[in-house]
Design an enzyme around this catalytic site. Structure first.
Site, PDB file in Angstrom:
ATOM      1  N   LYS A 176       0.855  -1.191   0.000  1.00 47.73           N
ATOM      2  CA  LYS A 176       0.000   0.000   0.000  1.00 47.73           C
ATOM      3  C   LYS A 176       0.892   1.243   0.000  1.00 47.73           C
ATOM      4  O   LYS A 176       1.476   1.611   1.008  1.00 47.73           O
ATOM      5  CB  LYS A 176      -0.909   0.050   1.231  1.00 47.73           C
ATOM      6  CG  LYS A 176      -1.938   1.184   1.071  1.00 47.73           C
ATOM      7  CD  LYS A 176      -2.392   1.793   2.376  1.00 47.73           C
ATOM      8  CE  LYS A 176      -1.624   2.978   2.832  1.00 47.73           C
ATOM      9  NZ  LYS A 176      -1.702   4.186   2.003  1.00 47.73           N
ATOM     10  N   GLY A 229       7.214   5.341   7.719  1.00 50.18           N
ATOM     11  CA  GLY A 229       6.378   6.539   7.858  1.00 50.18           C
ATOM     12  C   GLY A 229       6.626   7.206   9.192  1.00 50.18           C
ATOM     13  O   GLY A 229       7.688   7.032   9.798  1.00 50.18           O
ATOM     14  N   GLY A 230       5.640   7.945   9.665  1.00 48.64           N
ATOM     15  CA  GLY A 230       5.815   8.739  10.882  1.00 48.64           C
ATOM     16  C   GLY A 230       5.641   7.921  12.162  1.00 48.64           C
ATOM     17  O   GLY A 230       5.034   6.845  12.151  1.00 48.64           O
ATOM     18  N   THR A 233       1.930   7.137  13.340  1.00 46.50           N
ATOM     19  CA  THR A 233       1.326   6.034  12.570  1.00 46.50           C
ATOM     20  C   THR A 233       1.970   4.717  12.981  1.00 46.50           C
ATOM     21  O   THR A 233       1.278   3.698  13.134  1.00 46.50           O
ATOM     22  CB  THR A 233       1.519   6.251  11.056  1.00 46.50           C
ATOM     23  OG1 THR A 233       1.243   7.607  10.743  1.00 46.50           O
ATOM     24  CG2 THR A 233       0.626   5.357  10.243  1.00 46.50           C
ATOM     25  N   GLY A 234       3.290   4.740  13.166  1.00 41.62           N
ATOM     26  CA  GLY A 234       4.001   3.520  13.579  1.00 41.62           C
ATOM     27  C   GLY A 234       3.439   2.953  14.875  1.00 41.62           C
ATOM     28  O   GLY A 234       3.283   1.738  15.018  1.00 41.62           O
ATOM     29  N   GLU A 251      10.189   1.626  10.097  1.00 44.72           N
ATOM     30  CA  GLU A 251      11.192   2.643   9.731  1.00 44.72           C
ATOM     31  C   GLU A 251      10.519   3.983   9.939  1.00 44.72           C
ATOM     32  O   GLU A 251       9.703   4.399   9.108  1.00 44.72           O
ATOM     33  CB  GLU A 251      11.598   2.483   8.259  1.00 44.72           C
ATOM     34  CG  GLU A 251      12.296   1.186   7.919  1.00 44.72           C
ATOM     35  CD  GLU A 251      13.688   1.091   8.509  1.00 44.72           C
ATOM     36  OE1 GLU A 251      14.250   2.135   8.909  1.00 44.72           O
ATOM     37  OE2 GLU A 251      14.205  -0.033   8.587  1.00 44.72           O
ATOM     38  N   CYS A 285      13.837  11.445   5.825  1.00 43.71           N
ATOM     39  CA  CYS A 285      13.842  10.973   7.215  1.00 43.71           C
ATOM     40  C   CYS A 285      15.184  11.211   7.871  1.00 43.71           C
ATOM     41  O   CYS A 285      15.256  11.490   9.061  1.00 43.71           O
ATOM     42  CB  CYS A 285      13.516   9.484   7.248  1.00 43.71           C
ATOM     43  SG  CYS A 285      14.624   8.481   6.243  1.00 43.71           S
ATOM     44  N   GLU A 386      10.598  16.509  14.447  1.00 46.76           N
ATOM     45  CA  GLU A 386      10.951  16.367  13.042  1.00 46.76           C
ATOM     46  C   GLU A 386      10.074  17.329  12.235  1.00 46.76           C
ATOM     47  O   GLU A 386       8.867  17.147  12.138  1.00 46.76           O
ATOM     48  CB  GLU A 386      10.664  14.921  12.597  1.00 46.76           C
ATOM     49  CG  GLU A 386      10.985  14.667  11.144  1.00 46.76           C
ATOM     50  CD  GLU A 386      10.517  13.287  10.677  1.00 46.76           C
ATOM     51  OE1 GLU A 386       9.361  12.921  10.943  1.00 46.76           O
ATOM     52  OE2 GLU A 386      11.312  12.603  10.027  1.00 46.76           O
TER      53      GLU A 386
HETATM   54  N1  LIG Z   1      13.131   5.638   8.570  1.00 52.59           N
HETATM   55  C1  LIG Z   1      13.020   5.703   7.260  1.00 52.59           C
HETATM   56  O1  LIG Z   1      13.735   5.048   6.519  1.00 52.59           O
HETATM   57  C2  LIG Z   1      11.999   6.629   6.633  1.00 52.59           C
HETATM   58  C3  LIG Z   1      11.988   6.807   5.246  1.00 52.59           C
HETATM   59  C4  LIG Z   1      11.059   7.663   4.671  1.00 52.59           C
HETATM   60  C5  LIG Z   1      10.154   8.346   5.470  1.00 52.59           C
HETATM   61  N2  LIG Z   1      10.172   8.166   6.815  1.00 52.59           N
HETATM   62  C6  LIG Z   1       9.247   8.938   7.670  1.00 52.59           C
HETATM   63  O2  LIG Z   1       7.966   9.040   7.066  1.00 52.59           O
HETATM   64  C7  LIG Z   1       7.299  10.210   7.520  1.00 52.59           C
HETATM   65  C8  LIG Z   1       6.702  10.956   6.346  1.00 52.59           C
HETATM   66  O3  LIG Z   1       5.872  10.146   5.604  1.00 52.59           O
HETATM   67  P1  LIG Z   1       4.269  10.205   5.687  1.00 52.59           P
HETATM   68  O4  LIG Z   1       3.823  11.577   6.017  1.00 52.59           O
HETATM   69  O5  LIG Z   1       3.752   9.539   4.470  1.00 52.59           O
HETATM   70  O6  LIG Z   1       4.007   9.282   6.950  1.00 52.59           O
HETATM   71  P2  LIG Z   1       2.612   8.732   7.477  1.00 52.59           P
HETATM   72  O7  LIG Z   1       2.924   7.961   8.718  1.00 52.59           O
HETATM   73  O8  LIG Z   1       1.591   9.788   7.546  1.00 52.59           O
HETATM   74  O9  LIG Z   1       2.134   7.745   6.302  1.00 52.59           O
HETATM   75  C9  LIG Z   1       2.922   6.677   5.864  1.00 52.59           C
HETATM   76  C10 LIG Z   1       2.018   5.586   5.303  1.00 52.59           C
HETATM   77  O10 LIG Z   1       1.204   5.087   6.350  1.00 52.59           O
HETATM   78  C11 LIG Z   1      -0.160   5.072   5.942  1.00 52.59           C
HETATM   79  N3  LIG Z   1      -1.005   5.192   7.126  1.00 52.59           N
HETATM   80  C12 LIG Z   1      -1.515   6.325   7.670  1.00 52.59           C
HETATM   81  N4  LIG Z   1      -2.277   6.015   8.749  1.00 52.59           N
HETATM   82  C13 LIG Z   1      -2.225   4.663   8.896  1.00 52.59           C
HETATM   83  C14 LIG Z   1      -2.785   3.747   9.830  1.00 52.59           C
HETATM   84  N5  LIG Z   1      -3.556   4.147  10.839  1.00 52.59           N
HETATM   85  N6  LIG Z   1      -2.525   2.431   9.676  1.00 52.59           N
HETATM   86  C15 LIG Z   1      -1.731   2.002   8.683  1.00 52.59           C
HETATM   87  N7  LIG Z   1      -1.178   2.826   7.758  1.00 52.59           N
HETATM   88  C16 LIG Z   1      -1.412   4.144   7.868  1.00 52.59           C
HETATM   89  C17 LIG Z   1      -0.249   6.222   4.958  1.00 52.59           C
HETATM   90  O11 LIG Z   1      -1.391   6.090   4.145  1.00 52.59           O
HETATM   91  C18 LIG Z   1       1.062   6.067   4.210  1.00 52.59           C
HETATM   92  O12 LIG Z   1       0.953   5.082   3.222  1.00 52.59           O
HETATM   93  C19 LIG Z   1       8.362  11.022   8.224  1.00 52.59           C
HETATM   94  O13 LIG Z   1       8.199  10.921   9.616  1.00 52.59           O
HETATM   95  C20 LIG Z   1       9.666  10.362   7.779  1.00 52.59           C
HETATM   96  O14 LIG Z   1      10.738  10.539   8.659  1.00 52.59           O
HETATM   97  C21 LIG Z   1      11.065   7.323   7.411  1.00 52.59           C
HETATM   98  C1  LIG Z   2      15.836   6.377   3.673  1.00 51.98           C
HETATM   99  N1  LIG Z   2      15.970   7.513   2.725  1.00 51.98           N
HETATM  100  C2  LIG Z   2      17.126   8.299   3.129  1.00 51.98           C
HETATM  101  C3  LIG Z   2      16.172   6.991   1.401  1.00 51.98           C
HETATM  102  C4  LIG Z   2      14.763   8.280   2.659  1.00 51.98           C
HETATM  103  C5  LIG Z   2      14.302   8.847   3.894  1.00 51.98           C
HETATM  104  O1  LIG Z   2      13.356   9.615   3.892  1.00 51.98           O
END
Ligand SMILES: NC(=O)c1ccc[n+]([C@@H]2O[C@H](COP(=O)([O-])OP(=O)(O)OC[C@H]3O[C@@H](n4cnc5c(N)ncnc54)[C@H](O)[C@@H]3O)[C@@H](O)[C@H]2O)c1
Ligand SMILES: C[N+](C)(C)CC=O
Length: 490
Positions: A176, A229-230, A233-234, A251, A285, A386
């Site tokens: 997804k 993701g964030g 949400t995690g 992640e 991230c 962040e």
């Molecule tokens: N650690 C890493 O490697 C890494 C890489 C890229 C992004 N990120 C993080 O991602 C965040 C930004 O991305 P974002 O705004 O899309 O994050 P987000 O958590 O809002 O969404 C990420 C995904 O989760 C889904 N989602 C939302 N609510 C959900 C729920 N209740 N249950 C299951 N899935 C759900 C979203 O639809 C989306 O597909 C930042 O915090 C960034 O640091 C981390």
């Molecule tokens: C993991 N990286 C660095 C590719 C994307 C982070 O948002």
């Protein structure tokens, strides 16, 4: 657009069961670029059922690893072939420069290649059994049905870190992507189909996290959730995944320190500090948004950063001279504005930026000027949270221990950097910094061979490298008695 713009479930391209659709817009100018299905729980359930059946049938998981590796290699070759189209789609969808997207596509092809080569390299382990007349071996098996949820900032890159190892190890999966940026993920499913991956093995569902993400996380038919993701949400996913004690890989976000010592190569440190934050308008991230600079060079360092930042060229990702594109959405722009406003209220000094650009050509896009805060202290929200935008906070330090203490003063532990020409000092700092990745005289570099993931609240588990493969396997010990005898105990 030469793209199917549908979901992919059990080898069929489908619209949403409800018939609903979502409009995808270009963050540079808000033009509509696509209309995609907006799936709901019923679409997620259909995809989970297809993946479950394909896994339980056993044909895919017992396909020789060499053959599965060959499927993954074909996908890598198709990505290389279609690199320009993919890069174009990624830039349309995210606003990032097409140069960055081309780099992403090379990385993504490299990820598929890496896991294709790893697929048949670990046939298990023979244990020297302590029991006479017996043999003991360890084998690695696929986990089962995997739910994979990705964010909008690196849509296909983050998807590739999940798809390639899951396919190589014989799992079945439901992907997804973020509802905001699904285009390159749809395209890669066309390539998965073209590579001949059997129906039901890899499924794609489109829609929101609330509808599809939570169904994947809570379903008892899903064995593993891999989420990028964030943090908030995690945490929700972690709770939902407890329904059947799923394997979990998270992640999450970062607020990544970059420590600059006075003895660093000044020009390199300035350049890397800028690159470490402003690529993709800080929506990374691992962006080095928390600069920690030795007091003796602080003022000169800030001045050099500000001079460079003033000349950044903002614009369309498709213009060759654009260095920084827009933020992803109006919602995200408002979030970054509030974040900066909070910094000002808390007493941080705005050295540059802190507002939207005035250029008339940028008014239809979600642009925000590159921003630098000085006079920052660790208790400020801009230092701890962040921001996920083009914003740097700068703190000062005098002693090495103080720098490390500041760098570790965070709920996050994703990545960090240290710039110095004293290698012993660099190694001492790297050893003490509580992060999944520490760069020395470098920032924001990653490649498929090395694991990626976070300490503390930045996540659980690792992607990439051998560990990224292991996330998708269960370890089984098989013991065989070669000379069975009665025990006569009972
Ligand atoms: N650690 C890493 O490697 C890494 C890489 C890229 C992004 N990120 C993080 O991602 C965040 C930004 O991305 P974002 O705004 O899309 O994050 P987000 O958590 O809002 O969404 C990420 C995904 O989760 C889904 N989602 C939302 N609510 C959900 C729920 N209740 N249950 C299951 N899935 C759900 C979203 O639809 C989306 O597909 C930042 O915090 C960034 O640091 C981390
Ligand atoms: C993991 N990286 C660095 C590719 C994307 C982070 O948002």
């Amino acid at each position: 657009m030469n793209l199917k713009l549908q979901q992919y479930i059990n080898g069929e391209w489908t619209n949403a069961n409800s018939g609903n659709t979502r409009t995808i817009i270009n963050p540079f100018n808000q033009e509509v670029i696509a209309e995609v299905p907006e799936g709901d729980e019923s679409d997620a359930k259909a995809a989970i059922a297809a993946a479950r059946e394909a896994f339980d049938l056993g044909e895919w998981s017992s396909t020789p690893a060499t053959e599965r590796g060959a499927f993954v290699r074909k996908i890598a070759e198709f990505i290389e072939r279609d690199k320009e189209e993919l890069a174009h789609l990624e830039s349309l969808d995210t606003g990032k420069t097409v140069e960055e997207s081309r780099g992403d596509m090379e990385d993504i092809a490299g990820v598929f290649r890496y896991f294709s080569e790893l697929a048949d390299k670990d046939g298990g382990e023979l244990i020297d059994s302590p029991i006479p007349n017996s043999s003991s071996k360890v084998v690695y098996e696929p986990v089962g049905v995997c739910g994979q949820i990705t964010p909008w900032n690196y849509p296909l890159l983050q998807a590739s870190w999940k798809l390639a190892p899951a396919i190589a190890t014989g799992n079945t999966l439901i992907m997804k992507p973020s509802e905001i940026t699904p285009l390159t993920t749809i395209k890669v499913f066309e390539l998965i189909e073209e590579a001949g991956v059997p129906a039901g093995v890899a499924n794609l569902v489109l829609g929101t996290g609330a509808a599809i993400g939570s169904e994947l996380s809570s379903s008892t038919d899903v064995d593993l959730i891999s989420f990028t993701g964030g943090i908030d949400t995690g945490k929700k996913i972690m709770q939902a995944a407890s329904s059947n004690v799923k394997n979990l890989a998270l992640e999450l976000g970062g607020k990544n320190p970059n420590v600059i010592f006075a003895d660093a190569d000044f020009e390199v440190a300035v350049d890397q500090a800028l690159n470490g934050v402003f690529f993709h308008a800080g929506q990374i991230c691992s962006a080095g948004t928390r600069l920690i600079v030795e007091e003796s060079i602080h003022d000169e360092f800030v001045q050099a950063l500000v001079e460079r930042v003033k000349n950044f060229k903002l614009g369309s990702g498709f213009d060759e001279d654009t260095q920084m594109g827009p933020l992803i959405s109006a919602e995200h722009l408002a979030k970054v504005e509030n974040y900066v406003e909070a910094g000002v209220k808390e007493g941080a000094t705005l050295a540059v930026g802190g507002k939207r650009p005035e250029d008339p050509e940028l008014q239809n896009g979600f642009f925000y000027l590159p921003t630098i805060f000085t006079d920052c202290t660790t208790d400020m929200s801009v230092v701890q949270e962040e921001g996920f935008g083009p914003v740097i906070t700068i703190e000062k330090f005098q002693a090495e221990d103080e720098a490390v203490k500041l760098a570790n003063d965070s709920i996050y532990g994703l990545a960090g950097g240290v710039f110095t020409n004293d290698i012993a000092k660099a190694e001492r700092c790297a050893a003490k910094m509580r992060m999944g990745t520490v760069w020395i005289n470098e920032f924001n570099l990653y490649f498929p061979h090395a694991p990626w993931g976070g300490y503390k609240q930045s996540g659980i588990g690792r992607e990439l490298g051998r560990l990224g493969m292991e996330e998708y396997t269960e370890t089984k010990h098989i013991f065989r008695n070669h000379k069975p005898e009665t025990m006569n105990w009972f």
